[in-house]
Design a protein around this motif. Sequence first.
Motif, PDB file in Angstrom:
ATOM      1  N   UNK A 165       0.843  -1.200   0.000  1.00 32.68           N
ATOM      2  CA  UNK A 165       0.000   0.000   0.000  1.00 32.68           C
ATOM      3  C   UNK A 165       0.876   1.247   0.000  1.00 32.68           C
ATOM      4  N   UNK A 166       1.982   1.176   0.732  1.00 32.00           N
ATOM      5  CA  UNK A 166       2.923   2.297   0.785  1.00 32.00           C
ATOM      6  C   UNK A 166       3.469   2.579  -0.609  1.00 32.00           C
ATOM      7  N   UNK A 167       3.846   1.510  -1.328  1.00 32.11           N
ATOM      8  CA  UNK A 167       4.401   1.671  -2.681  1.00 32.11           C
ATOM      9  C   UNK A 167       3.371   2.292  -3.622  1.00 32.11           C
ATOM     10  N   UNK A 168       2.105   1.888  -3.472  1.00 30.74           N
ATOM     11  CA  UNK A 168       1.036   2.460  -4.315  1.00 30.74           C
ATOM     12  C   UNK A 168       0.877   3.954  -4.037  1.00 30.74           C
ATOM     13  N   UNK A 169       0.911   4.320  -2.753  1.00 30.54           N
ATOM     14  CA  UNK A 169       0.774   5.736  -2.378  1.00 30.54           C
ATOM     15  C   UNK A 169       1.954   6.543  -2.927  1.00 30.54           C
ATOM     16  N   UNK A 170       3.152   5.985  -2.844  1.00 27.04           N
ATOM     17  CA  UNK A 170       4.341   6.670  -3.369  1.00 27.04           C
ATOM     18  C   UNK A 170       4.243   6.861  -4.886  1.00 27.04           C
ATOM     19  N   UNK A 171       3.783   5.808  -5.584  1.00 31.17           N
ATOM     20  CA  UNK A 171       3.670   5.879  -7.049  1.00 31.17           C
ATOM     21  C   UNK A 171       2.655   6.934  -7.456  1.00 31.17           C
ATOM     22  N   UNK A 172       1.556   6.990  -6.705  1.00 29.06           N
ATOM     23  CA  UNK A 172       0.509   7.970  -6.993  1.00 29.06           C
ATOM     24  C   UNK A 172       1.044   9.403  -6.808  1.00 29.06           C
ATOM     25  N   UNK A 173       1.792   9.581  -5.726  1.00 24.58           N
ATOM     26  CA  UNK A 173       2.355  10.903  -5.433  1.00 24.58           C
ATOM     27  C   UNK A 173       3.395  11.297  -6.491  1.00 24.58           C
ATOM     28  N   UNK A 174       4.163  10.308  -6.956  1.00 25.45           N
ATOM     29  CA  UNK A 174       5.156  10.585  -8.012  1.00 25.45           C
ATOM     30  C   UNK A 174       4.466  10.972  -9.326  1.00 25.45           C
ATOM     31  N   UNK A 175       3.326  10.357  -9.600  1.00 26.37           N
ATOM     32  CA  UNK A 175       2.584  10.677 -10.827  1.00 26.37           C
ATOM     33  C   UNK A 175       2.100  12.137 -10.839  1.00 26.37           C
ATOM     34  N   UNK A 176       1.579  12.607  -9.703  1.00 26.99           N
ATOM     35  CA  UNK A 176       1.104  14.003  -9.695  1.00 26.99           C
ATOM     36  C   UNK A 176       2.284  14.970  -9.811  1.00 26.99           C
ATOM     37  N   UNK A 186      -2.078  12.605 -17.321  1.00 23.94           N
ATOM     38  CA  UNK A 186      -1.494  11.874 -16.194  1.00 23.94           C
ATOM     39  C   UNK A 186      -2.195  12.255 -14.889  1.00 23.94           C
ATOM     40  N   UNK A 187      -2.544  13.526 -14.755  1.00 21.78           N
ATOM     41  CA  UNK A 187      -3.255  13.973 -13.545  1.00 21.78           C
ATOM     42  C   UNK A 187      -4.593  13.243 -13.428  1.00 21.78           C
ATOM     43  N   UNK A 188      -5.274  13.022 -14.554  1.00 19.68           N
ATOM     44  CA  UNK A 188      -6.562  12.322 -14.542  1.00 19.68           C
ATOM     45  C   UNK A 188      -6.396  10.863 -14.080  1.00 19.68           C
TER      46      UNK A 188
END
Length: 233
Positions: A123-134, A145-147
């Motif tokens: 879950x931590x990795x998913x949150x990090x990936x999401x934050x990196x995308x924004x 990408x924001x969408x």
Amino acid sequence: MTHLDTEIQQLKIDTLDMWALVQNQLSKCKEALTNFDSDLSRDVVATEKRVNAYELKLDRDCENIIALFNPVAIDLRFVLSVLKINSNLERIGDVAESISKFVIKTGIDFDKELLKTSDILKMFETAEALFADVSLAFENEDTRLARKVFKKDEILKQANDTSAMAVTEYIKQHPDQIEQSLHVLSIIRKLDRVGDLSKSIAEEIIFYVEAKVLKHIPKKEKIKILSKDDPKS
């Protein structure tokens, strides 16, 4: 290039610097949780002061640009968006600090079975990936990408529900580990919060690039609007 253009460019550079600092805080926080490293956790807590200082600086810079240059159209939207993005970045920094404090407070290693059962590191990795995308979406003004952040957050929310149920079952089987289990549940909630804050940042990016306001629109309607805008998403 006008003086306003230079100020806007510098504001973007400074915002990305703060972004990198917060990303590093999240990364160190995950490493501290994985390796039960209380020294690294203390480093995250100490560095939070730099995050707070960055927030104050960016706030002042935004206020000065509005007061001195009276920006309009996309320039004004950019400055207003940075004000809100800045606040969300600081809150994500708070999340990293809070999780690090749990590691320090626990004092002993988290039960590896608890970490595995809860799937918290995934879950931590998913949150990090999401934050990196924004972050990339902001740097490149990439609203497509924001969408995608909105759909990725659904994955994080599903992981949140699954992890919370797994921890509940773990508590039934290990009543002597209630305190650690409650810490893990709190960390799961905080990681879910990273997803919510990243979505708010994505909304700000879409606002300043496309002048579209997505705030206060019900979730189902918002997803429909975003899918309509970007059929390939």
